[in-house]
Design an enzyme around this catalytic site. Structure first.
Site, PDB file in Angstrom:
ATOM      1  N   GLU A 176      29.945  30.891  34.547  1.00 33.33           N
ATOM      2  CA  GLU A 176      29.993  30.360  35.917  1.00 33.33           C
ATOM      3  C   GLU A 176      28.740  30.666  36.732  1.00 33.33           C
ATOM      4  OE1 GLU A 176      32.360  32.061  34.412  1.00 33.33           O
ATOM      5  OE2 GLU A 176      34.274  31.012  34.589  1.00 33.33           O
TER       6      GLU A 176
ATOM      7  N   PHE B 215      47.712  38.177  37.835  1.00 34.19           N
ATOM      8  CA  PHE B 215      46.738  37.918  36.780  1.00 34.19           C
ATOM      9  C   PHE B 215      45.602  37.043  37.325  1.00 34.19           C
ATOM     10  CE2 PHE B 215      45.333  35.132  33.227  1.00 34.19           C
ATOM     11  CZ  PHE B 215      44.678  36.113  32.497  1.00 34.19           C
ATOM     12  N   GLN B 216      44.391  37.473  37.077  1.00 34.62           N
ATOM     13  CA  GLN B 216      43.171  36.791  37.538  1.00 34.62           C
ATOM     14  C   GLN B 216      43.147  36.609  39.058  1.00 34.62           C
ATOM     15  OE1 GLN B 216      42.472  33.321  34.967  1.00 34.62           O
ATOM     16  NE2 GLN B 216      41.284  34.654  33.615  1.00 34.62           N
TER      17      GLN B 216
ATOM     18  N   LYS C  47      46.487  28.006  43.682  1.00 35.98           N
ATOM     19  CA  LYS C  47      47.062  27.046  42.738  1.00 35.98           C
ATOM     20  C   LYS C  47      48.250  26.300  43.367  1.00 35.98           C
ATOM     21  CE  LYS C  47      48.393  26.748  37.887  1.00 35.98           C
ATOM     22  NZ  LYS C  47      48.492  27.505  36.619  1.00 35.98           N
TER      23      LYS C  47
END
Lengths: 585, 179
Positions: free
Chosen positions: A73, A135-136, A185
């Site tokens: 990235e 997570f993440q 998300k």
């Protein structure tokens, strides 16, 4: 020397269309893609991951947007910067949450320090998960707070069109910079309806475009009265699209022009008023001219310490005029007599009217007398190793000044700044404020995608290129004819130079080994060339240029060549080391 | 908007001293974070930072007490203006203003000293607002200097706890407003 066949890897875009899918509900991901299309985005550098899968799923429904898959990235951010700097448009990079987002950080910081318009889009865990160490999950807003012009975290899908419009407006207007949009998300998958954003209205953001006329007249009076004026040409001239106004201004008042790193090309290097590069590795005659000037006119530069040297000894006899769109830059580092806050193009247009036609033959003659001639583009028969600054001159001569050079950071960058003789600002793209090694290769990818017809050379060192090597695969996958010139001296050369000059030659951890770059290039399906004999430099450059696809050239340069002149760190620009100390003995 | 021609190093530059900035900010998530991050990153010497509602809906007023010279104060103002949520920055150092702070001080007390503490509080326009068997809480509003004097007076009795708000400030007379 071995030349490999360029392998063409099929791109996703040429793949057969997938079977038509059932109509899906319109979601935040659609709204985001539509908002990007509305902003004219046709290129995104990115990398998929869990939190942005819904966005990637929808991305294929928007063929107007080309997505370039990078290999890490960080290089997405730098490629977007290269694209932005080459085209003047906003660069866009995209990463998933957590490590994807944090990998963008160096690129965002680089864009902040170099005022590069960048919109960074990061995925985020769903809103119910935020703050739970999911997570993440990384607080990327918090991480990037001091290195963004502004940042948004979208909480309501209905805000998406407005936020995207504001982000592009902020990134590209005033003093450009990076803007981050963090999208959970749950927002990407939230059902919504297509909607156009309201007109951008940001009461707390009103950049000043036009300079104060009283100050402009005061500046014109100082310019008329000055005997030894020098213009310091900064990045702001290119950013505001002011090269025509700038040229008319310096011609009318007959002003010598010194360039900062990002000012190079603001006036063609071949123009009689262009005297050269200033600062720590600036041309000696340019630093001398600034040291002796009675009026310094800074247009769109921020008085960076690499440009000024020791600031209390910078332009000691000069009255200072400073044109900057960012009021906070005025008076920050250097005392200013006439501050002009405004966009360089508008201020210059007013200055052209305000200044009178003048000629300054004596002052130009004095500067010319100090000038050291540029290195020849040819190599003497008795030269055993490739002189890197002659190599820059050779690349410049071969490409006729028409190519875009992108650079990493270090010695090769300074040689390229000194001797690249740029005719336009977008032909020189480098990491200045942040000094990010590895920048050159991804920036070349962005520049090439921005100008598909242009010849693009990544000028890199053997250290920096080993940071961004994986992007060779991106070059191949995207079918880009980028030429990669590795200035290979087996050292982290700039640090080694400091160690030699200021640390008793203690070459602590600066010798660096490299892979066989020719074989490596071939492994990627790229033509690889190597040259160590100065007599073969021109022929090798010609061979590389004759190859339609990408080429990697391993130039084995003189290993302990230094960059001169050099202002010792913390020293005044008037105290340059002008040549190898040993040479004097 | 054009920035007046302030010249660092001019005659009339004031040395580092206590400065007060009154900052009108939009009520947005993270605005306090942005302001404090900026002040930290540029190494401004903050003595206190207070935030609360302003006279306008949707806007809060921050009072930032700095120890800074003229050049640093000017930089602080300009840098604050670069934050999108910042609407108006007033350097109160250049204006007539009233600065006040609220201090709550818990002091050890016994039946013998209670009257003395009440007397001291009254002397400073402060009040004893809570009495417990072994301590009292004094509420004081005033300038930092006045509160410092009060603290000196009660210190011999044994200060158990102090909570202070930091400075809030407002211009005198008709000045101020968003402008």
């Amino acid at each position: 020397m071995v030349t490999a066949t360029v392998t063409t890897i099929p791109r996703d875009r040429t793949a057969p269309d997938p079977a038509p899918r059932a109509a899906r509900p319109y979601t935040g991901a659609h709204a985001l893609c539509e908002a990007l299309v509305r902003e004219g985005v046709d290129l995104i550098f990115g990398y998929p991951g869990g939190a942005v899968i819904p966005l990637y799923d929808v991305l294929t429904d928007y063929p107007a947007i080309r997505h370039v898959l990078v290999r890490h990235e960080q290089w997405a951010a730098h490629a977007a910067e290269g694209y932005a700097r080459a085209t003047g448009k906003v660069g866009v990079c995209l990463a998933t949450s957590g490590p994807g987002a944090t990998n963008l950080v160096t690129g965002i910081a680089d864009a902040m320090l170099d005022s590069t318009p960048l919109v960074a889009i990061t995925g985020q865990v769903g809103i119910p998960m935020i703050g739970k160490d999911a997570f993440q999950e990384v607080d990327i807003i918090g991480v990037t707070l001091p290195i963004t012009k502004h940042s948004f975290q979208i909480e309501d899908v209905a805000d998406l069109p407005r936020v995207v419009a504001e982000a592009f407006h902020l990134a590209s207007s005033g003093r450009p910079g990076p803007v981050l949009i963090d999208i959970p998300k749950s927002v990407l998958v939230a059902p919504t309806a297509p909607s156009a954003p309201p007109p951008v209205e940001l009461p707390g953001y009103r950049p000043t475009k036009f300079g104060n006329m009283g100050q402009i007249k005061a500046a014109a009076r100082l310019i008329a009265a000055a005997e030894r004026p020098v213009v310091m040409a900064g990045h702001g001239i290119a950013i505001s699209g002011a090269i025509n106004e700038f040229r008319a201004f310096v011609e009318r008042a007959d002003l010598p022009v010194a360039f900062t790193l990002h000012g190079l090309g603001a006036l063609p290097a071949s123009h009689p008023n262009a005297i050269g590069y200033m600062g720590m590795h600036g041309h000696a005659h340019v630093n001398r001219a600034i040291d002796g000037c009675d009026l310094l006119i800074n247009i769109g530069a921020r008085f960076d310490d690499r440009a000024t040297g020791r600031v209390d000894a910078f332009a000691p006899g000069a009255t200072v005029i400073h044109v900057d769109i960012d009021p906070a830059e005025i008076g920050k580092n250097v005392k200013t007599a006439v501050p002009i806050v405004g966009d360089a193009r508008h201020v210059l247009a007013a200055l052209i009217e305000a200044v009178r036609e003048q000629r300054r033959p004596e002052w130009h003659a004095a500067i010319a007398a100090w000038r050291v001639p540029p290195p020849p583009a040819t190599f003497d028969p008795d030269e055993r190793t490739i002189s890197p600054f002659k190599l820059i001159a050779a690349l410049r001569a071969a490409t006729g000044g028409e190519a875009i050079f992108t650079a990493d950071v270090g010695q090769h960058q300074m040689w390229a700044a000194q001797w690249g003789a740029y005719e336009r600002p977008e032909r020189w793209i480098s990491s200045g404020g942040a000094g990010t090694m590895g920048f050159g290769l991804p920036a070349a990818i962005g520049a090439q995608l921005g100008h598909p017809e242009a010849e693009v050379w990544a000028i890199v060192g053997d250290g920096g290129v080993q940071m961004s090597l994986p992007e060779l695969a991106t070059i191949v996958q995207e079918g880009l004819p980028v030429k990669v010139a590795i200035f290979n001296n087996g050292y982290l050369g700039m640090v080694r130079q400091w160690q030699q000059l200021f640390h008793d030659r203690n070459y602590s951890h600066t010798p660096i080994s490299s892979p066989d770059f020719v074989k490596l290039a071939e492994a990627y399906g790229i033509a690889g060339l190597r040259v160590s004999d100065p007599a073969q430099v021109h022929e090798t450059i010609a061979r590389a240029r004759a190859i339609a696809g990408p080429v990697v050239i391993d130039f084995r340069i003189n290993p302990e060549e230094n960059v001169y002149p050099m202002v010792p760190p913390g020293g005044a620009n008037s105290q340059m080391i002008e040549m190898e100390p040993d040479a004097v003995e | 908007m054009s920035v007046p021609g302030a010249k660092a190093g001019d005659v009339g530059q004031r040395a580092a001293s206590a400065r007060t900035l009154s900052v009108l900010v939009e009520d947005q998530p993270g605005v306090l974070n942005r302001v404090s991050s900026l002040l930290r990153r540029r190494r401004f010497n903050v003595e206190s930072l207070n935030v609360g509602a302003s006279e306008q809906p949707g806007l809060s007023r921050m009072t930032i007490a700095l120890h800074a010279d003229d050049a640093a104060t000017e930089q602080a103002v300009k840098q604050l203006y670069k934050l999108l949520e910042v609407r108006k920055v007033t350097d109160l150092s250049d204006e007539r203003f009233i600065g006040r702070e609220l201090a709550l001080v818990k002091v050890a007390a016994s039946p013998e000293t209670l009257a003395q503490l009440r007397e001291i509080a009254e002397l400073f326009g402060a009040r004893v607002i809570d009495v417990a068997p072994r301590s009292v809480v004094i509420e004081a509003v005033g300038s930092e200097a006045r509160i410092a004097s009060l603290l000196e007076m009660v210190r011999p009795y044994g200060i158990r706890e102090i909570a202070r708000t930091g400075r809030v400030a407002i211009t005198r007379g008709a000045g101020g407003g968003e402008g």
